[in-house]
Motif scaffolding. Structure first.
Motif, PDB file in Angstrom:
ATOM      1  N   ALA A 227     -11.443   5.204 -10.969  1.00  0.00           N
ATOM      2  CA  ALA A 227     -10.319   5.818 -10.265  1.00  0.00           C
ATOM      3  C   ALA A 227     -10.783   6.443  -8.959  1.00  0.00           C
ATOM      4  CB  ALA A 227      -9.668   6.883 -11.150  1.00  0.00           C
ATOM      5  N   HIS A 228     -10.039   6.200  -7.885  1.00  0.00           N
ATOM      6  CA  HIS A 228     -10.274   6.761  -6.554  1.00  0.00           C
ATOM      7  C   HIS A 228     -11.526   6.202  -5.878  1.00  0.00           C
ATOM      8  CE1 HIS A 228      -7.798  10.690  -7.475  1.00  0.00           C
ATOM      9  NE2 HIS A 228      -7.194   9.577  -7.889  1.00  0.00           N
TER      10      HIS A 228
ATOM     11  N   ASP B  70      -5.445   3.466 -11.168  1.00  0.00           N
ATOM     12  CA  ASP B  70      -4.747   4.749 -10.974  1.00  0.00           C
ATOM     13  C   ASP B  70      -3.642   4.573  -9.956  1.00  0.00           C
ATOM     14  OD1 ASP B  70      -4.079   7.403 -11.002  1.00  0.00           O
ATOM     15  OD2 ASP B  70      -5.833   8.086  -9.897  1.00  0.00           O
TER      16      ASP B  70
ATOM     17  N   GLU C 140       0.835  -1.208   0.000  1.00  0.00           N
ATOM     18  CA  GLU C 140       0.000   0.000   0.000  1.00  0.00           C
ATOM     19  C   GLU C 140       0.871   1.259   0.000  1.00  0.00           C
ATOM     20  OE1 GLU C 140      -4.104  -0.662   2.074  1.00  0.00           O
ATOM     21  OE2 GLU C 140      -2.559  -1.541   3.370  1.00  0.00           O
TER      22      GLU C 140
ATOM     23  N   GLY D 205      -5.591   0.981  -6.376  1.00  0.00           N
ATOM     24  CA  GLY D 205      -4.548   1.493  -7.251  1.00  0.00           C
ATOM     25  C   GLY D 205      -4.365   0.750  -8.556  1.00  0.00           C
TER      26      GLY D 205
ATOM     27  N   GLU E 111      -0.954   7.213 -17.098  1.00  0.00           N
ATOM     28  CA  GLU E 111      -2.201   7.295 -16.342  1.00  0.00           C
ATOM     29  C   GLU E 111      -3.251   6.438 -17.045  1.00  0.00           C
ATOM     30  OE1 GLU E 111      -2.913   8.681 -13.528  1.00  0.00           O
ATOM     31  OE2 GLU E 111      -1.420  10.257 -13.164  1.00  0.00           O
TER      32      GLU E 111
ATOM     33  N   HIS F 232       3.609   6.312  -8.062  1.00  0.00           N
ATOM     34  CA  HIS F 232       3.303   5.112  -7.281  1.00  0.00           C
ATOM     35  C   HIS F 232       2.484   5.425  -6.035  1.00  0.00           C
ATOM     36  CE1 HIS F 232       6.562   5.477  -4.097  1.00  0.00           C
ATOM     37  NE2 HIS F 232       7.097   6.237  -5.028  1.00  0.00           N
ATOM     38  N   ASP F 233       2.199   6.697  -5.763  1.00  0.00           N
ATOM     39  CA  ASP F 233       1.311   6.992  -4.647  1.00  0.00           C
ATOM     40  C   ASP F 233      -0.146   6.785  -5.063  1.00  0.00           C
ATOM     41  OD1 ASP F 233       1.523   9.323  -6.327  1.00  0.00           O
ATOM     42  OD2 ASP F 233       0.578  10.513  -4.751  1.00  0.00           O
ATOM     43  N   THR F 234      -0.980   6.425  -4.099  1.00  0.00           N
ATOM     44  CA  THR F 234      -2.404   6.206  -4.342  1.00  0.00           C
ATOM     45  C   THR F 234      -3.209   6.996  -3.314  1.00  0.00           C
ATOM     46  OG1 THR F 234      -2.568   4.270  -2.894  1.00  0.00           O
ATOM     47  CG2 THR F 234      -1.934   3.875  -5.188  1.00  0.00           C
TER      48      THR F 234
ATOM     49  N   GLU G  25     -12.914   0.482  -8.447  1.00  0.00           N
ATOM     50  CA  GLU G  25     -11.781   0.601  -9.378  1.00  0.00           C
ATOM     51  C   GLU G  25     -11.441  -0.761  -9.994  1.00  0.00           C
ATOM     52  OE1 GLU G  25      -7.224   2.397  -9.168  1.00  0.00           O
ATOM     53  OE2 GLU G  25      -8.191   1.611  -7.365  1.00  0.00           O
TER      54      GLU G  25
ATOM     55  N   GLU H  39      -0.727  12.470  -6.607  1.00  0.00           N
ATOM     56  CA  GLU H  39      -2.106  12.604  -6.128  1.00  0.00           C
ATOM     57  C   GLU H  39      -2.297  13.812  -5.214  1.00  0.00           C
ATOM     58  OE1 GLU H  39      -4.444  11.137  -7.375  1.00  0.00           O
ATOM     59  OE2 GLU H  39      -3.952   9.078  -7.935  1.00  0.00           O
TER      60      GLU H  39
END
Length: 369
Positions: free
Chosen positions: A335-336, A106, A23, A103, A160, A78-80, A340, A136
């Motif tokens: 996404a988000h 996205d 994560e 993720g 993306e 790589h951040d979610t 997802e 993000e």
């Protein structure tokens, strides 16, 4: 384009699982440090060489270069948006042709596809990968590095997630966040309300003034999204804040909106306001993607492109005049959100699209208009 036999969907799923199961919520530096090492290990295993971790206040970015004269930058993050613990509630799964988990769309799926697409190339000289840790949350710590490598390479492929129906993203609105802070004066709401300056009432005036800046006919949206005020039900509020989301299609609208926020003035005697924020991601004009999109359509006839309201790091590179094509990542949606998903059947084709575009860039296709 080469046969999809040039890439292994099973191997891509394996790598996607590896990334999703580490994560990586934005601003969690410990989690992002582990995620960055995992991304680097996947890149090194599939492409060889060394992926360098670039430290920042937001967490480590990952940079890999095949060497040679820089020609193309493959860009991702790589951040979610999902907090720690989401994986336990929504674990990685592949069912009925869909991969799900925090993720996947996205944008970890896009990273995996890009790496495997590059692995299918016989010659990778001139290719760089940059995977940032803070897209993000505004890319404040990575923007300078993104712009540096984009200018050095001269062409950018952004992995993306694709737009609806698998369309590439040929244009993006500029976007930003503003905060309007109101200072009033507290008083007893029952005994002497007139002695106070009601920050909530002033904020209401400001919400209407801010919303009036929107120009949908010009593609500009100005949307108050979060507000807070007050402490107790019998106290005139002494402070209030309003957060506003802004999207613009042109540099002229960016300037108009920023000027409009700067010109906000209080309506109530004794109230004070202050404004923070800007349109931090400039618009990505469709002209920036024209040559690369034409090359993509030659590789995948029938491929569509569309301009979208959301921003990405491609906004920064396109604003520099560097040819940029976005939406090359996963085909899917949500996404988000908890729903997802990524469409597994599209992974190989999209991986090889990245490889084909690298070859086209070497031929100078991105310079066409």
């Amino acid at each position: 384009m080469h046969s999809t036999a040039d890439v292994s969907v099973d191997a891509m799923i394996e790598d996607l699982r590896t990334l999703v199961e580490v994560e990586s919520p934005s601003r969690d530096q410990d989690a992002l440090a582990v995620s960055a090492k995992t991304v680097a290990a996947v890149i090194e295993r599939r492409l060889g060489g060394r992926a360098v971790l670039v430290g920042s206040e937001a967490g480590p970015h990952v940079h890999w270069s095949a060497g040679g004269d820089p020609q193309v930058l493959v860009l991702g993050h790589h951040d979610t948006v999902f907090p720690l613990g989401t994986l336990e509630r929504r674990p990685f799964r592949v069912e009925n042709g869909r991969a799900t988990g925090p993720g996947v769309f996205d944008m970890l799926g896009g990273l995996v596809q890009a790496v495997h697409g590059l692995a299918a190339l016989d010659e990778r000289s001139g290719v760089e990968i940059l995977v940032t840790a803070d897209e993000e949350v505004g890319s404040h710590s990575s923007r300078a590095l993104i712009e540096e490598r984009a200018l050095a390479c001269g062409a950018v492929l952004v992995c993306e997630g694709a737009a609806d129906g698998g369309a590439l993203k040929t244009g993006r609105k500029g976007c930003g966040t503003f905060q309007v802070a109101v200072t009033g004066r507290a008083s007893h709401a029952g005994l002497e309300p007139a002695a106070g300056v009601n920050a909530l009432v002033e904020a209401a005036h400001q919400v209407l003034a801010v919303a009036a800046l929107g120009r949908p006919d010009l593609g500009t949206t100005v949307t108050p999204t979060v507000a807070s005020a007050g402490t107790l039900d019998n106290v005139v509020p002494a402070a209030a804040t309003v957060v506003v989301d802004v999207r613009v299609e042109s540099a002229a609208e960016k300037e108009r909106i920023e000027s409009g926020f700067a010109a906000l003035a209080p309506r109530l005697a004794g109230a004070e306001i202050s404004v923070r924020g800007s349109v931090g991601r400039p618009p990505m004009p469709e002209s920036a993607s024209a040559g690369l999109f034409a090359a993509a359509k030659e590789l995948l006839p029938g491929l569509e492109g569309t301009a979208v309201g959301g921003g990405s790091d491609g906004n920064f590179t396109a604003a520099l005049g560097v040819p940029t094509l976005d939406g090359l990542g996963a085909v899917g949606g949500g996404a988000h959100a908890d729903h997802e998903y990524l469409l597994v059947d599209a992974m190989a084709e999209r991986a090889l699209l990245v490889a084909g575009l690298v070859r086209a860039i070497r031929r100078g296709a991105h310079l066409a208009t």
